[in-house]
Design a protein around this motif. Structure first.
Motif, short mmCIF file in Angstrom:
data_model
loop_
_atom_site.label_atom_id
_atom_site.label_comp_id
_atom_site.label_asym_id
_atom_site.label_seq_id
_atom_site.Cartn_x
_atom_site.Cartn_y
_atom_site.Cartn_z
N ARG A 58 0.81 -1.23 0.00
CA ARG A 58 0.00 0.00 0.00
C ARG A 58 0.84 1.27 0.00
O ARG A 58 0.29 2.38 0.05
CB ARG A 58 -0.93 0.01 1.22
CG ARG A 58 -2.03 -1.03 1.15
CD ARG A 58 -2.96 -0.77 -0.02
NE ARG A 58 -4.05 -1.73 -0.12
CZ ARG A 58 -4.94 -1.74 -1.10
NH1 ARG A 58 -4.84 -0.88 -2.10
NH2 ARG A 58 -5.90 -2.63 -1.13
N ASN A 59 2.16 1.14 -0.05
CA ASN A 59 3.04 2.30 -0.03
C ASN A 59 2.68 3.27 1.08
O ASN A 59 2.62 4.50 0.88
CB ASN A 59 3.02 3.02 -1.39
CG ASN A 59 4.10 2.50 -2.32
OD1 ASN A 59 5.27 2.46 -1.96
ND2 ASN A 59 3.71 2.07 -3.51
N ALA A 60 2.40 2.72 2.26
CA ALA A 60 1.95 3.54 3.39
C ALA A 60 2.93 3.53 4.55
O ALA A 60 2.78 4.31 5.49
CB ALA A 60 0.58 3.04 3.87
N LEU A 61 3.92 2.65 4.50
CA LEU A 61 4.92 2.57 5.58
C LEU A 61 6.16 3.38 5.21
O LEU A 61 6.42 3.64 4.03
CB LEU A 61 5.31 1.11 5.83
CG LEU A 61 4.16 0.14 6.14
CD1 LEU A 61 4.70 -1.28 6.29
CD2 LEU A 61 3.40 0.57 7.40
N ASP A 62 6.93 3.76 6.21
CA ASP A 62 8.15 4.55 5.98
C ASP A 62 9.33 3.59 5.75
O ASP A 62 9.77 2.92 6.70
CB ASP A 62 8.42 5.44 7.20
CG ASP A 62 9.59 6.39 6.98
OD1 ASP A 62 10.45 6.12 6.11
OD2 ASP A 62 9.65 7.42 7.69
N PRO A 63 9.84 3.53 4.53
CA PRO A 63 10.93 2.57 4.23
C PRO A 63 12.15 2.77 5.12
O PRO A 63 12.77 1.79 5.56
CB PRO A 63 11.27 2.86 2.77
CG PRO A 63 10.10 3.59 2.21
CD PRO A 63 9.48 4.33 3.34
N GLN A 64 12.50 4.03 5.43
CA GLN A 64 13.71 4.31 6.21
C GLN A 64 13.62 3.71 7.61
O GLN A 64 14.59 3.16 8.12
CB GLN A 64 13.95 5.81 6.29
CG GLN A 64 14.45 6.41 4.97
CD GLN A 64 14.81 7.88 5.14
OE1 GLN A 64 14.08 8.64 5.74
NE2 GLN A 64 15.95 8.27 4.60
N VAL A 65 12.45 3.86 8.23
CA VAL A 65 12.25 3.35 9.59
C VAL A 65 12.45 1.84 9.63
O VAL A 65 13.11 1.29 10.52
CB VAL A 65 10.83 3.72 10.10
CG1 VAL A 65 10.52 3.00 11.41
CG2 VAL A 65 10.72 5.22 10.29
#
Length: 447
Positions: free
Chosen positions: A424-431
């Protein structure tokens, strides 16, 4: 002058919300359904589905609940309905026909056939269900033919534009009201029913029958097209090494395009968009205008392709073979703030993975019971942490707030491998990457 009395036929998602909202606006309302269990639930101020704010409205107005206004009652008697109401809203389901694209009108037709003989005095019957263009014309003729009141039993078409998760707000504070009418009386009655939203600034757009019917299907087709457009761009980004999230942000600043519905992912589902665009294509073909909507076939195709792509990404993440791999799926409903799993992309992906030999465990904050009924062979967990325990890969497939607030480090201690795929492209990849996870999302760079 006596206040207009309202009836609502069909007490599913649309009808239950509309009935409760009409009571909230101060009307005496009688709701009808043919399922006794549904009536019993609603009389107790409970809902057969999860919709934020709806149970509170029911408890405030349902006659069977102590301390309520008593403005909202329920029945299974057509005679009682006809005797009670001045304005009758038809809110029944119009599903896709089995094995066809076309819309199944049997519930709407049955409602008109049952209601019309009870209309012995002037009444307005208002269709809210999503129907193929041309239906209102046919139903108006049938209504006048069957009703003892004859042509004093009028039809109007007033399409619904509810968003699941926001249905109560959208009914009480609509962004627009569309009224397909044939007489000044019908328009006056609908203006009376919606006097409060109109006074608050909701635009009231008066049209003919065909335009009112087309507004809903056109709106859904546009939204579906916008979702599939950004998902098509995600496919190009994957091939070219681009980032669809940044692309969407950049084009969304153009106010002719806007930012809404530009989040790439596994696509749309639910009980409306997929079946409505297919029914629209089918009806256009019947009218001899099929070429006008050929683009919707590609919209539908792109949408279904994203689910298959998520399955393939999962296969890659576990080393090329799904057999025996443990997959955690976060999300079962087609969208957050709902328990609706109809044509859910999340469950569709989970089901495909299971059929290809994976051990799939699903967790959803509200949709577990419905998911279990539809896919009983999948595994289910009572929490996100339990779902991911021992997983080779985690899939984020419904963008519930609960999932955005998960702690990657805590989850990382429970999984077998720290792989997450964000559908869903809703999470923060960096985290997630900082916590040692391999993070992948549709249409975005892998690092």
């Amino acid at each position: 002058m006596a206040r207009t009395k309202i009836t609502v036929i069909g007490l599913g998602y649309l009808g239950a919300t509309h009935a409760a909202a009409m009571a909230e606006l101060g009307f005496d309302v009688l709701g009808l359904d043919v399922v006794p269990e549904k009536i019993k639930l609603l009389e107790q101020g409970r809902t057969p589905m999860f919709e934020p704010g709806l149970e509170e409205l029911l408890r405030a107005h349902a006659a069977g609940v102590g301390g309520s206004t008593g403005r909202l009652r329920f029945t299974d008697s057509w005679a009682e309905l006809g005797d009670f109401g001045d304005v009758h809203f038809i809110c029944v389901n119009t599903p896709q026909k089995h094995g066809e694209y076309a819309c199944d009108m049997s519930y709407v037709d049955a409602a008109v056939e049952s209601l019309a003989p009870q209309l012995t005095r002037p009444a307005l019957v208002v269709g809210k269900s999503t129907v193929p263009v041309g239906s209102a014309e046919r139903l108006a003729a049938r209504l006048a033919e069957l009703a003892p009141a004859g042509e004093d039993a009028e039809l109007a078409w007033n399409p619904e534009f509810l968003r699941e998760g926001f249905a109560v707000h959208d009914t009480l504070h609509p962004d627009r009201l569309v009224a397909g009418v044939r007489s000044a009386r019908a328009e006056r009655l609908l203006r009376e029913v919606y006097a409060q939203p109109i006074a608050e600034g909701s635009p009231f757009i008066v049209t003919d029958f065909p335009t009112a019917e087309l507004v809903k299907t056109s709106a859904n087709s546009f939204l579906a097209t916008k979702i599939s457009f950004i998902n098509a761009m995600a496919e190009v980004c994957e091939a070219a090494g681009g980032d669809v999230a940044k692309l969407a942000e950049a084009i969304g600043h153009d106010d002719r395009i806007g930012r809404k519905f530009l989040r790439a992912g596994i696509g749309f589902g639910g009980g409306c968009l997929p079946k409505d665009i297919r029914a629209f294509m089918a009806r256009a073909g019947e009218l001899g205008a099929s070429e006008a909507l050929t683009f919707l076939r590609e919209v539908d195709s792109i949408n279904m392709r994203r689910r298959a792509q998520m399955v393939e990404l999962t296969r890659e993440a576990v080393g090329g073979a799904l057999l025996g791999k443990r997959i955690a799926v976060l999300g079962a409903t087609f969208k957050p703030d709902s328990d609706d799993v109809r044509d859910s992309p999340a469950l569709n992906v989970a089901g495909q993975l299971h059929l290809q030999g994976a051990q799939v465990t699903v967790y959803d904050p509200k949709g577990m019971e419905n998911a279990r009924a539809l896919f009983p062979t999948l595994g289910y967990a009572a929490s996100a942490l339990e779902a991911v325990r021992g997983a080779d890969t985690v899939l984020h497939l419904t963008e519930w707030r609960e999932f955005k607030e998960l702690d990657p480090a805590t989850l990382g201690d429970a999984v077998a491998e720290r792989h997450i795929l964000d559908g869903r492209n809703a999470l923060d990849p960096q985290v997630w990457r900082k916590a040692g996870w391999t993070f992948r999302a549709l249409g975005r760079p892998t690092a």
